[in-house]
Design a protein around this motif. Sequence first.
Motif, mmCIF file in Angstrom:
data_model
loop_
_atom_site.group_PDB
_atom_site.id
_atom_site.type_symbol
_atom_site.label_atom_id
_atom_site.label_comp_id
_atom_site.label_asym_id
_atom_site.label_seq_id
_atom_site.Cartn_x
_atom_site.Cartn_y
_atom_site.Cartn_z
ATOM 1 N N TYR A 1 0.834 -1.039 -0.046
ATOM 2 C CA TYR A 1 0.044 -0.081 -0.145
ATOM 3 C C TYR A 1 0.832 1.372 -0.028
ATOM 4 C CZ TYR A 1 -4.005 -3.108 0.956
ATOM 5 O OH TYR A 1 -4.946 -3.929 0.823
ATOM 6 N N GLN A 2 0.441 2.237 -0.890
ATOM 7 C CA GLN A 2 1.285 3.504 -1.002
ATOM 8 C C GLN A 2 0.211 4.487 -0.674
ATOM 9 O OE1 GLN A 2 4.632 4.465 -1.721
ATOM 10 N NE2 GLN A 2 3.712 6.413 -0.975
ATOM 11 N N PRO A 3 0.547 5.450 0.641
ATOM 12 C CA PRO A 3 -0.402 6.435 0.961
ATOM 13 C C PRO A 3 0.120 7.723 0.249
ATOM 14 C CG PRO A 3 1.012 5.967 2.876
ATOM 15 C CD PRO A 3 1.321 4.941 1.847
ATOM 16 N N LEU A 4 -0.908 8.479 -0.193
ATOM 17 C CA LEU A 4 -0.546 9.702 -0.609
ATOM 18 C C LEU A 4 -1.204 10.859 0.208
ATOM 19 C CD1 LEU A 4 -0.721 7.821 -3.210
ATOM 20 C CD2 LEU A 4 -0.118 9.722 -4.668
ATOM 21 N N ASN A 5 -0.396 12.037 0.858
ATOM 22 C CA ASN A 5 -0.961 12.914 1.694
ATOM 23 C C ASN A 5 -0.950 14.271 1.120
ATOM 24 O OD1 ASN A 5 -1.130 10.677 3.496
ATOM 25 N ND2 ASN A 5 1.052 11.084 4.240
ATOM 26 N N ASP A 6 -1.695 15.054 1.358
ATOM 27 C CA ASP A 6 -1.867 16.386 1.051
ATOM 28 C C ASP A 6 -2.741 16.639 -0.466
ATOM 29 O OD1 ASP A 6 -0.702 19.512 1.430
ATOM 30 O OD2 ASP A 6 -0.669 19.047 -0.683
ATOM 31 N N SER A 7 -3.659 17.124 -0.408
ATOM 32 C CA SER A 7 -4.408 17.495 -1.651
ATOM 33 C C SER A 7 -3.529 17.690 -2.851
ATOM 34 C CB SER A 7 -5.780 18.317 -1.703
ATOM 35 O OG SER A 7 -5.305 19.710 -1.462
ATOM 36 N N SER A 8 -2.752 18.822 -2.949
ATOM 37 C CA SER A 8 -1.852 19.125 -4.079
ATOM 38 C C SER A 8 -0.817 18.319 -4.507
ATOM 39 C CB SER A 8 -1.312 20.770 -3.699
ATOM 40 O OG SER A 8 -2.379 21.588 -3.338
ATOM 41 N N MET A 9 -0.367 17.537 -3.569
ATOM 42 C CA MET A 9 0.687 16.565 -3.731
ATOM 43 C C MET A 9 -0.020 15.417 -4.409
ATOM 44 S SD MET A 9 1.462 13.318 -2.453
ATOM 45 C CE MET A 9 2.946 12.339 -2.433
ATOM 46 N N ILE A 10 -1.237 14.989 -4.177
ATOM 47 C CA ILE A 10 -2.113 14.019 -4.669
ATOM 48 C C ILE A 10 -2.107 14.203 -6.041
ATOM 49 C CG2 ILE A 10 -4.184 12.707 -4.472
ATOM 50 C CD1 ILE A 10 -4.142 13.161 -1.658
ATOM 51 N N ILE A 11 -2.683 15.404 -6.216
ATOM 52 C CA ILE A 11 -2.899 15.686 -7.823
ATOM 53 C C ILE A 11 -1.885 15.820 -8.582
ATOM 54 C CG2 ILE A 11 -4.077 17.902 -9.058
ATOM 55 C CD1 ILE A 11 -5.964 18.163 -6.809
ATOM 56 N N SER A 12 -0.566 16.407 -8.185
ATOM 57 C CA SER A 12 0.381 16.655 -8.886
ATOM 58 C C SER A 12 1.177 15.114 -9.351
ATOM 59 C CB SER A 12 1.532 17.253 -8.123
ATOM 60 O OG SER A 12 1.118 18.552 -8.142
ATOM 61 N N ALA A 13 1.055 14.179 -8.114
ATOM 62 C CA ALA A 13 1.825 12.892 -8.290
ATOM 63 C C ALA A 13 0.659 12.004 -9.175
ATOM 64 C CB ALA A 13 1.561 12.062 -7.193
ATOM 65 N N LEU A 14 -0.558 12.209 -9.208
ATOM 66 C CA LEU A 14 -1.539 11.588 -10.088
ATOM 67 C C LEU A 14 -1.145 12.074 -11.247
ATOM 68 C CD1 LEU A 14 -4.499 10.736 -7.894
ATOM 69 C CD2 LEU A 14 -2.758 9.109 -8.562
ATOM 70 N N SER A 15 -1.330 13.339 -11.622
ATOM 71 C CA SER A 15 -1.098 13.826 -13.024
ATOM 72 C C SER A 15 -0.026 13.619 -13.519
ATOM 73 C CB SER A 15 -1.234 15.389 -12.903
ATOM 74 O OG SER A 15 -1.108 15.897 -13.967
ATOM 75 N N THR A 16 1.206 13.481 -13.008
ATOM 76 C CA THR A 16 2.306 12.701 -13.355
ATOM 77 C C THR A 16 2.264 11.400 -13.945
ATOM 78 O OG1 THR A 16 3.822 14.056 -12.057
ATOM 79 C CG2 THR A 16 4.619 12.311 -12.906
ATOM 80 N N TYR A 17 1.691 10.558 -12.909
ATOM 81 C CA TYR A 17 1.354 9.226 -13.355
ATOM 82 C C TYR A 17 0.570 8.906 -14.700
ATOM 83 C CZ TYR A 17 -0.318 4.323 -12.950
ATOM 84 O OH TYR A 17 -0.656 3.129 -13.160
#
Length: 288
Positions: A69-85
Amino acid sequence: MLYQDDPTELKLTLYQYQTCPFCCKVRVFLDYYGISYDLIEVDPVLRQAIKWSPYKKVPILVAKLSQGYQPLNDSSMIISALSTYLKDKKDLREIVSCYPLITFVDEDGAKKSEIMNKYFQVLGQPAVAKEISEERKWRQWVDDVFVHVLSPNVYRTREEAFESFNWFSEAGEWEKHFPVWERSIIIFVGAWAMYFIGNRLKKKYQLKDDVRESLYDECNYWMRAVRAKGSKFMGGDRPNLADLAVYGVLCSIEGCQAFKDALVHTKIKHWYYAMKDVVDNHQGSQFI
């Protein structure tokens, strides 16, 4: 939420408050791109559902990967990471490692934590520097300025605070997620607490005596920038991450009087409902 045409193959669980502006921001991103996810509604007073996490704020997005399992925290970080993905299909763990958490002591001697690079997409492909820089600027404005005019408006009076929490209960279907006693505590304690917090935030962020005016000012500030583009959205013919961020935090108060007043007294209505249409119809899925 389950989307049949989701091409990401990600198994995501979002821990959230239904009407938290930062949680709404993440949901808007996922819905726009048609990315499937499970929801776990967190009690905003007791927060029992996230006792497992050392990170005590929502949203928390957990991705189930082959390695665990990989947690992602903070809304802006989540969006940046998923957008990169979505753009580069890199390993999600590798992407998350590009957003380290640092701890520091501020000028007042308080210990704080911050996620580095949270407005940056880790792209292996070329991007238009000016457009990306402008998008980051507006995303940060949402977190640093726009979101802070919401609470003092939603909880402007005791009556509005209780009206807002009752709407939050309806929108979040709290009667399904929590027993009656817990729901009552959330509404009563939450409304009173946020009424006093809203007044403190008004002073902290130096809002106008009539906090509605501050809300109207920021809505019109955003719309002037959109109109200056000469296009439907800040991103052009389709929303960019800045559009999704502004819409995300604003839709968190859609059932409140402050939102209804903003539609009447600012120029944001047309843009808002255009955003609602593309998000609700998952129009971003065609660009993945």
